[in-house]
Scaffold this motif. Structure first.
Motif, PDB file in Angstrom:
ATOM      1  N   ASP A  17      64.509 -53.379 -44.208  1.00 59.72           N
ATOM      2  CA  ASP A  17      63.235 -53.845 -44.738  1.00 59.72           C
ATOM      3  C   ASP A  17      62.173 -54.035 -43.657  1.00 59.72           C
ATOM      4  OD1 ASP A  17      65.110 -55.687 -44.004  1.00 59.72           O
ATOM      5  OD2 ASP A  17      64.365 -57.290 -45.293  1.00 59.72           O
ATOM      6  N   HIS A  18      62.581 -54.046 -42.383  1.00 59.00           N
ATOM      7  CA  HIS A  18      61.601 -54.192 -41.311  1.00 59.00           C
ATOM      8  C   HIS A  18      61.109 -52.837 -40.822  1.00 59.00           C
ATOM      9  CE1 HIS A  18      65.507 -53.501 -39.586  1.00 59.00           C
ATOM     10  NE2 HIS A  18      64.979 -53.265 -38.394  1.00 59.00           N
ATOM     11  N   ARG A  19      61.594 -51.762 -41.443  1.00 55.06           N
ATOM     12  CA  ARG A  19      61.235 -50.419 -40.956  1.00 55.06           C
ATOM     13  C   ARG A  19      60.493 -49.594 -42.003  1.00 55.06           C
ATOM     14  NH1 ARG A  19      64.348 -48.524 -36.016  1.00 55.06           N
ATOM     15  NH2 ARG A  19      63.970 -50.436 -34.862  1.00 55.06           N
ATOM     16  N   LEU A  20      59.905 -50.252 -42.961  1.00 56.03           N
ATOM     17  CA  LEU A  20      59.303 -49.541 -44.095  1.00 56.03           C
ATOM     18  C   LEU A  20      58.273 -48.494 -43.671  1.00 56.03           C
ATOM     19  CD1 LEU A  20      58.762 -52.453 -46.673  1.00 56.03           C
ATOM     20  CD2 LEU A  20      60.741 -50.958 -46.366  1.00 56.03           C
ATOM     21  N   ASP A  21      57.515 -48.820 -42.643  1.00 53.09           N
ATOM     22  CA  ASP A  21      56.428 -47.922 -42.242  1.00 53.09           C
ATOM     23  C   ASP A  21      56.837 -46.872 -41.222  1.00 53.09           C
ATOM     24  OD1 ASP A  21      54.561 -48.958 -43.925  1.00 53.09           O
ATOM     25  OD2 ASP A  21      53.947 -50.535 -42.514  1.00 53.09           O
ATOM     26  N   HIS A  22      58.110 -46.925 -40.813  1.00 45.54           N
ATOM     27  CA  HIS A  22      58.540 -45.953 -39.810  1.00 45.54           C
ATOM     28  C   HIS A  22      58.790 -44.595 -40.440  1.00 45.54           C
ATOM     29  CE1 HIS A  22      58.987 -49.614 -37.597  1.00 45.54           C
ATOM     30  NE2 HIS A  22      59.389 -48.987 -36.500  1.00 45.54           N
ATOM     31  N   LYS A  23      58.566 -43.568 -39.618  1.00 41.85           N
ATOM     32  CA  LYS A  23      58.892 -42.214 -40.071  1.00 41.85           C
ATOM     33  C   LYS A  23      60.318 -41.902 -39.611  1.00 41.85           C
ATOM     34  CE  LYS A  23      54.690 -40.946 -41.558  1.00 41.85           C
ATOM     35  NZ  LYS A  23      53.585 -40.419 -40.764  1.00 41.85           N
TER      36      LYS A  23
ATOM     37  N   LEU B 189      65.992 -36.451 -44.922  1.00 39.92           N
ATOM     38  CA  LEU B 189      64.800 -37.236 -45.235  1.00 39.92           C
ATOM     39  C   LEU B 189      63.583 -36.343 -44.991  1.00 39.92           C
ATOM     40  CD1 LEU B 189      65.798 -40.562 -43.468  1.00 39.92           C
ATOM     41  CD2 LEU B 189      65.998 -40.004 -45.888  1.00 39.92           C
ATOM     42  N   ILE B 190      62.464 -36.689 -45.606  1.00 37.78           N
ATOM     43  CA  ILE B 190      61.234 -35.916 -45.383  1.00 37.78           C
ATOM     44  C   ILE B 190      60.493 -36.558 -44.218  1.00 37.78           C
ATOM     45  CG2 ILE B 190      59.042 -35.183 -46.399  1.00 37.78           C
ATOM     46  CD1 ILE B 190      60.541 -35.294 -49.144  1.00 37.78           C
ATOM     47  N   SER B 191      60.394 -35.812 -43.117  1.00 35.40           N
ATOM     48  CA  SER B 191      59.930 -36.460 -41.890  1.00 35.40           C
ATOM     49  C   SER B 191      58.449 -36.840 -41.911  1.00 35.40           C
ATOM     50  CB  SER B 191      60.247 -35.594 -40.672  1.00 35.40           C
ATOM     51  OG  SER B 191      60.095 -34.249 -40.994  1.00 35.40           O
ATOM     52  N   ALA B 192      57.681 -36.216 -42.815  1.00 32.94           N
ATOM     53  CA  ALA B 192      56.254 -36.557 -42.865  1.00 32.94           C
ATOM     54  C   ALA B 192      56.021 -37.894 -43.583  1.00 32.94           C
ATOM     55  CB  ALA B 192      55.483 -35.456 -43.570  1.00 32.94           C
ATOM     56  N   LEU B 193      57.025 -38.340 -44.328  1.00 36.18           N
ATOM     57  CA  LEU B 193      56.847 -39.567 -45.118  1.00 36.18           C
ATOM     58  C   LEU B 193      57.527 -40.740 -44.421  1.00 36.18           C
ATOM     59  CD1 LEU B 193      57.587 -38.256 -48.736  1.00 36.18           C
ATOM     60  CD2 LEU B 193      55.408 -38.376 -47.530  1.00 36.18           C
ATOM     61  N   ASN B 194      56.983 -41.937 -44.623  1.00 42.09           N
ATOM     62  CA  ASN B 194      57.624 -43.108 -44.043  1.00 42.09           C
ATOM     63  C   ASN B 194      58.852 -43.515 -44.870  1.00 42.09           C
ATOM     64  OD1 ASN B 194      56.833 -44.716 -46.229  1.00 42.09           O
ATOM     65  ND2 ASN B 194      54.948 -45.388 -45.210  1.00 42.09           N
ATOM     66  N   VAL B 195      59.560 -44.495 -44.377  1.00 39.46           N
ATOM     67  CA  VAL B 195      60.830 -44.891 -44.987  1.00 39.46           C
ATOM     68  C   VAL B 195      60.648 -45.242 -46.466  1.00 39.46           C
ATOM     69  CG1 VAL B 195      62.528 -46.761 -44.985  1.00 39.46           C
ATOM     70  CG2 VAL B 195      61.938 -45.603 -42.848  1.00 39.46           C
ATOM     71  N   LEU B 196      59.658 -46.065 -46.749  1.00 42.85           N
ATOM     72  CA  LEU B 196      59.460 -46.499 -48.141  1.00 42.85           C
ATOM     73  C   LEU B 196      59.140 -45.310 -49.050  1.00 42.85           C
ATOM     74  CD1 LEU B 196      59.331 -48.906 -50.058  1.00 42.85           C
ATOM     75  CD2 LEU B 196      56.904 -49.110 -49.521  1.00 42.85           C
TER      76      LEU B 196
END
Lengths: 230, 426
Positions: free
Chosen positions: A138-144, A100-107
């Motif tokens: 779906d509850h973690r969309l904003d997490h990195k 995953l790209i760590s700078a981007l959030n889950v979404l």
């Protein structure tokens, strides 16, 4: 078996690395057919040519000779841009180290493949949310990614792999970085995707994991052998 | 609804940059200072240019001014030197110009003399300008109090004068000055009829009109001085006499048509070259001076901007450097993106977007810095500065260009990474 049903077809695939004296013959004539909706495991020790095969199947590399038909197209002859398009549209990667790209959030991570497709539509972004909901994230969309557990990261990666409705999911040691319990959950998810009718090629060194697939082939010294199931 | 991918790319680029705020900020600094100094330099340059324009513009670009100057070779004929030194523009010159040079709107004679002005027991060294009313209006010498000199004053040889407000204080006049009488020279009593606004001719304009910096000019009717006093002037200072006979100190020639100014100037040069043996005159052509001064200023401005641009260059190198490091650091990410279907041009665009975003951000901050810097400079030095829209547009486009140029090399490097090894990179 009609050709329509064959999603992946490898014919006499050879791969060499290097030139002259140090020329390495890594794949020595691979033949493989994967039917639509099939779940196949490829096993093999390191040095067996497994990774090279994975790169070819993932359209990250081209064979030196042979024919590789993916969803009706001979990928062996495509250029870099065309291969990129195939990777974008037809292949869903699931990596051992999640990637995953760590700078981007889950979404945003799940949306990355959309950036490289024809256009980003609101239906597609809505689909990203649905996919994340289907893997219970779906509850973690904003997490990195660094804020997530290994199992959660792999579920994000799986959601990402499904965004462009690929013809094949290519899983490279999907449980390799996970403990047994979360690894099992990920495998259950992959089995669920298989049950939904997706074609899955899974590369693993673990015979137990390979048993979750319908069929197993084994790579040894650049050649491929069918594995008899008990 | 289709969301533009370019916007998405920029959004992701910005997201990425915001992920490392300190690094992003430090990377922009080079461009910030570069653009800031370019803005400041351009503003100062434009200010200086405007000042020249105003200065010379005040002289009137349609005018040609001839001044009498003391010829340099006075020691040449020592034995035949008379006790009175005689040089400069003559009445003959004046008549000749008036009668032979075509296309002139007016030819205004001016006679100047150094005299002492007295009020009661107060004494001030001043310069008396014997002028016609046209001179006053031509150079916008307006009275703030009282009235202007008129043609009637001249015709009556009236002993009236208009003086600088600054003189009042040194003469010890504190009440209403209008109607008071001052002594000019030995025994001439002049009535104060007007007080000039307290502005000054600056720099070039002052020089061209032969006005000294003491801000103590007194203007009297031309005919009064010529008729009553003549052109001879004796000044006494620290025990020595200096007698001069300058018929005219200055002629201001107003040309009707702007296109003819240079032709008239050439004709004047001919007339004076023929009439004068010594170079005891100086022809000032504001139009020429303007062109020359502007040219000089522009060269100077370009030099200033070029120097300021060096920091912009350094800023660009800074961005390129950080981006190269970033490419190495983000090899894995590039591999991931390539695996997910990014073409080379996508990677190229991503990095170029990031460098351009950084440099444009730096440009915007730099413009703000420049504007601030200019205000500070104006505050502390009193220089004229003018911020033009062009300078802002120029700086912004330069900073964007810096982003693109400095991004190309790192971005290409990123785009041509082998996806497989990039993906394996840890």
């Amino acid at each position: 078996m009609s050709t329509d049903d064959v999603v992946i077809s490898l014919r006499e695939i050879h791969k060499y690395y290097g030139d002259g004296e140090i020329r390495l013959h890594v794949l020595k004539g691979i033949n493989l057919d994967v039917k639509r909706g099939e779940f196949i495991a490829i096993t093999g020790a390191s040095g067996s040519g497994k990774s090279t095969l994975l790169n070819l199947l993932g359209c990250l590399d081209r064979p030196t000779s042979g024919e590789f038909i993916l969803a009706g197209r001979d990928v062996a002859k495509l250029n870099d841009d065309e291969l990129s398009t195939i990777r974008n549209e037809e292949i869903g990667f699931i990596f051992q180290s999640f990637n995953l790209i760590s700078a981007l959030n889950v979404l945003d991570n799940v949306q990355v493949p959309l950036l490289y497709g024809p256009h980003v539509t609101s239906t597609k972004t809505a689909r990203c949310r649905e996919l994340l909901a289907s893997v219970q994230l779906d509850h973690r969309l904003d997490h990195k990614p660094p804020q997530l557990s290994g199992g959660e990261r792999q579920r994000v990666a799986i959601a990402r792999a499904l965004v462009n409705e690929p013809v094949m999911l290519l899983a490279d040691e999907p449980t390799g970085n996970l403990d047994t319990k979360t690894g099992d959950q990920v495998l259950e998810l992959i089995e669920r995707l298989h049950a939904e009718g997706r074609t899955i090629v899974m590369i693993t060194h673990d015979p137990e994991v390979a048993m979750r697939a319908e069929r197993t082939v084994n790579m040894r010294d650049g050649l491929m052998f069918d594995v008899e199931r008990p | 609804m289709i969301r533009s991918k370019q916007i998405e790319l920029i959004r992701l680029g910005v997201t990425n940059l915001l992920g490392y705020p300190l690094r992003t900020f430090l990377t922009t600094l080079g461009v910030v200072f570069g653009v800031g100094s370019v803005i400041a330099m351009l503003a100062l340059g434009a200010g200086a240019e405007q000042e020249i324009l105003e200065e010379i513009g005040r002289l009137g670009i349609q005018n040609v001014i001839v001044n009498s100057v003391k010829p340099p070779e006075t020691n040449k004929g020592n034995e035949q030197r008379s006790w009175i030194s005689q040089y400069g523009i003559t009445f003959t010159d004046f008549k000749q110009i008036k009668s032979t040079v075509p296309g002139l709107k007016s030819v205004i004679p001016v006679h100047m003399s150094r005299k002492q002005a007295w009020f009661g027991s107060k004494k001030v060294e001043t310069t008396i300008y014997a002028v016609q009313p046209e001179y006053m209006s031509l150079f916008d010498l307006r009275t703030a109090m009282g009235r202007d000199l008129t043609g009637v004053d001249g015709a009556e040889l009236a002993r009236v004068c208009v003086l600088r407000a600054g003189l009042l204080k040194s003469l010890g006049i504190f009440g209403d000055p209008i109607g008071l009488t001052i002594q000019l020279g030995e025994d001439q009593a002049y009535e104060i009829i007007g007080i000039l606004e307290d502005d000054k001719f600056r720099g070039y304009a002052r020089e061209a009109l032969a006005i000294d910096s003491s801000n103590s000019e007194i203007y009297v009717p031309y005919q009064t001085i010529l008729g009553r006093h003549g052109t001879r002037s004796i000044s006494r200072s620290s025990g020595t006499f200096e007698a001069t006979d300058i018929e005219l100190s200055q002629i201001v020639i107003e040309v009707t048509d702007l296109d003819n100014v240079l032709i008239v100037a050439r004709m004047l040069e001919r007339i004076f070259a023929i009439n004068h043996e010594d170079r005891d005159y100086d022809i000032v052509v504001p139009l020429e001076a303007l062109a020359q001064r502007r040219k000089t200023q522009q060269v100077f401005n370009m030099a200033l901007v070029a120097i300021a641009s060096i920091s912009l260059l350094v800023g660009g190198i800074g961005i390129a450097n950080i981006m190269l490091a970033t490419v190495t650091e983000r090899t894995k990410e590039i591999g991931i993106r390539r695996a997910l279907g990014a073409k080379r041009h996508h990677i190229l665009a991503q990095f170029l977007t990031e460098t351009t975003t950084i440099s444009t951000l730096g440009g915007v901050l730099g413009i703000l810095l420049g504007l601030g810097l200019v205000q500070v400079l104006i505050f502390f030095t009193g220089w004229t500065a003018k911020i033009t829209f062009n300078s802002i547009a120029l700086s912004l486009s330069i900073s964007m260009a810096v982003g693109i140029v400095s991004g190309i090399f790192p971005a290409r490097r990123a785009a041509y990474l082998d996806p497989i090894s990039a993906l394996r990179h840890e």
